[in-house]
Design an enzyme around this catalytic site. Structure first.
Site, PDB file in Angstrom:
ATOM      1  N   THR A   1       8.277   3.677  -6.700  1.00  0.00           N
ATOM      2  CA  THR A   1       8.825   3.718  -5.344  1.00  0.00           C
ATOM      3  C   THR A   1       8.427   4.950  -4.548  1.00  0.00           C
ATOM      4  OG1 THR A   1      10.870   4.497  -6.379  1.00  0.00           O
ATOM      5  CG2 THR A   1      10.777   2.183  -5.737  1.00  0.00           C
TER       6      THR A   1
ATOM      7  N   GLY B   1       0.778  -1.236   0.000  1.00  0.00           N
ATOM      8  CA  GLY B   1       0.000   0.000   0.000  1.00  0.00           C
ATOM      9  C   GLY B   1       0.803   1.275   0.000  1.00  0.00           C
TER      10      GLY B   1
ATOM     11  N   GLY C   1       5.253  24.838   7.102  1.00  0.00           N
ATOM     12  CA  GLY C   1       4.674  24.505   5.800  1.00  0.00           C
ATOM     13  C   GLY C   1       3.163  24.564   5.827  1.00  0.00           C
ATOM     14  N   GLY C   2       2.589  25.469   5.027  1.00  0.00           N
ATOM     15  CA  GLY C   2       1.138  25.633   4.982  1.00  0.00           C
ATOM     16  C   GLY C   2       0.502  24.944   3.805  1.00  0.00           C
TER      17      GLY C   2
ATOM     18  N   VAL D   1      11.812  30.200   7.684  1.00  0.00           N
ATOM     19  CA  VAL D   1      12.374  29.526   8.851  1.00  0.00           C
ATOM     20  C   VAL D   1      13.891  29.453   8.706  1.00  0.00           C
ATOM     21  CG1 VAL D   1      12.490  27.342  10.126  1.00  0.00           C
ATOM     22  CG2 VAL D   1      10.290  28.202   9.305  1.00  0.00           C
TER      23      VAL D   1
ATOM     24  N   ALA E   1      -2.005  10.506  -4.857  1.00  0.00           N
ATOM     25  CA  ALA E   1      -2.260   9.077  -5.041  1.00  0.00           C
ATOM     26  C   ALA E   1      -3.079   8.805  -6.292  1.00  0.00           C
ATOM     27  CB  ALA E   1      -2.967   8.513  -3.807  1.00  0.00           C
TER      28      ALA E   1
ATOM     29  N   HIS F   1     -32.428  18.947  -5.053  1.00  0.00           N
ATOM     30  CA  HIS F   1     -32.602  19.973  -4.022  1.00  0.00           C
ATOM     31  C   HIS F   1     -33.182  19.343  -2.769  1.00  0.00           C
ATOM     32  CE1 HIS F   1     -33.590  23.832  -2.186  1.00  0.00           C
ATOM     33  NE2 HIS F   1     -34.793  23.326  -1.910  1.00  0.00           N
TER      34      HIS F   1
END
Length: 466
Positions: free
Chosen positions: A143, A38, A180-181, A237, A320, A444
């Site tokens: 990989t 996986g 990191g945003g 940073v 993915a 709706h």
């Protein structure tokens, strides 16, 4: 043993390539160095993060929203170890499903590190040090990627960590500093904010999720601020230091001032990088680009004619679902078919709450390309369905060609837009116009009505419910 196709790596790109190749009559082997199949997505990425996002969302709703629905829960609490246990079960079930697919499709699975002996032979080195060599007519490299890091940051994987460690913390942080945003930082930051942590996101760019449409970035940041997440955008940073249970992050803001952030945990979420370590690419003269990604042509073929590569290990969005499409494309190409992938129609999704999703061109891209376009936007708060559920944040924006009305991009923030974005992707695959989408009868009350209304706003500027 000789195979028609050997796949190295069992993530979404690899296992899907193996399944499709087997369906098309190929004799297939798959090599995975870890004990479960996986890849990153199923083991330490997409699946476990969504499990924690859902669990934390339920708790957050119990604390903040149940009362307005007339539901009384006295002093809601959570069992963090049980959340992690549930996450682990979800992962176990999902990875077990991949093992089932391998058996069902008669795919031989080899556990160990795969490396090239030559262009048709792959050596499999097992954990006990033993090895064997198998032969493949064609070979697919799948990989994946590993978390990236900044060169001056030492990851101790306890207090200063990547997303992998953030999915299995021993406790909820008091103050989580996220460097990191992007998608990973926002999703995991949301998990821990919902569970009571103080969360500060430090982002180098001037907006969060910088690859998405600017309106999406602004709306997400506004909503997250309302939820209590703090942001320091345009901050570079410069150092991360751990002293016992304290982590000190120093950064320079756009006015060249040094700013310090102190917390007990720091998540480094500055992207991911292609993972080719141990493959032995140099033995076969396989080319990589300046970012260490395997170089491929339009058929995902490397400079070694019988070797292909898919997913995060090549250029493009590290998603993915992109990897899956590439896995299918290679398998079908090797079977003599003529598959195609429209990379413009690969959706990007953020699984926070509200969710965010995009497909096609952003408004900035259309401006940069000097494309004449028109825009239609519809706010989620104008929907009866949104008011009924209480999910009134967000919007749908449709961008269409000014002359032909063809839909060029769709961008959303709101409840369930991770699923809703596919309506736009399907429409764009068939080159629908904004009018086409606006004239389709939508159920709706549904969230999908926002797509219809935004399309009408782009088409004739006259949404019906705004």
């Amino acid at each position: 043993m000789t195979y028609d196709i050997i796949v190295i790596g069992s993530g979404p790109g690899g296992y899907i390539a193996a399944v499709r190749a087997s369906q098309l009559g190929k004799k297939v082997a798959i090599i995975e160095k870890y004990s479960t199949l996986g890849g990153t997505c199923l083991n330490v990425g997409c699946i476990p993060s969504k499990a924690l996002l859902d669990s934390s969302h339920h708790y957050y709703d119990a604390v903040h929203h149940f009362e307005e629905h007339g539901i009384s829960v006295e002093n809601p609490s959570f069992d963090f170890p049980k959340m992690l246990e549930r996450k682990a079960k979800v992962v176990e079930t999902t990875t077990g499903g991949i093992t089932y697919l391998m058996d069902k499709n008669n795919i031989d699975v080899f556990e160990g590190l795969g490396s090239f002996e030559d262009k048709t032979h792959v050596k499999i080195t097992k954990k006990d040090g033993s090895s064997e060599v198998i032969e493949g007519v064609d070979i697919i490299i799948a990989t994946g990627s590993k978390p990236a890091n900044l060169p001056f940051i030492t990851l101790d994987k306890e207090r200063v960590m990547t997303s992998t460690e953030a999915l299995k913390l021993p406790e909820v942080p008091k103050h989580l500093i996220v460097i990191g945003g992007g998608v990973i930082g926002l999703e995991l930051g949301s998990v821990y904010k919902r569970l009571g942590a103080e969360v500060t996101v430090v982002e180098y760019m001037d907006k969060i999720v910088p690859g998405m449409d600017t309106d999406v970035s602004k709306e997400l940041q506004k909503v997250f601020k309302k939820q209590g997440i703090k942001f320091a955008t345009s901050h570079k940073v410069t150092s991360v230091e751990r002293n016992g249970d304290t982590v000190l992050v120093k950064a320079i803001d756009k006015k060249d001032r040094e700013i310090e952030f102190s917390g007990d945990y720091c998540l480094v979420a500055v992207g991911r990088k292609a993972y080719t370590q141990g493959l032995g690419l140099e033995k076969i003269g396989l080319e990589v680009n300046e970012r260490g990604q395997v170089a491929v042509n339009a058929h995902l073929q490397t400079n070694v004619h019988n070797i292909y590569a898919v997913g995060d290990v090549i250029k493009g969005a590290m998603l993915a679902h992109k990897a899956e499409e590439e896995g299918v494309a290679v398998a079908e190409y090797l079977a003599g078919e003529k598959p195609h992938i429209d990379y413009n129609l690969v959706p990007g999704i953020v699984y926070t709450w509200p969710e965010a999703a995009s497909v096609g061109k952003t408004e900035d891209e259309l401006k940069e390309g000097k494309v004449a376009y028109k825009s239609g936007k519809f706010l989620m708060r104008a929907l009866g369905r949104s008011r009924a559920s209480g999910d009134i944040d967000g919007f749908v924006k449709v961008l269409a060609d000014k002359n032909t009305d063809e839909i060029l991009g769709v961008h959303m923030v709101g409840a369930r837009v991770a699923d809703l974005i596919m309506e736009a992707a399907v429409a764009m695959e068939f080159r629908a116009s904004a009018e086409d989408l606006a004239r389709i009868c939508h159920g709706h009350p549904t969230y999908s009505e926002a797509v219809k209304e935004a399309a009408k706003a782009a088409w004739d500027g006259k949404p019906l419910n705004a």
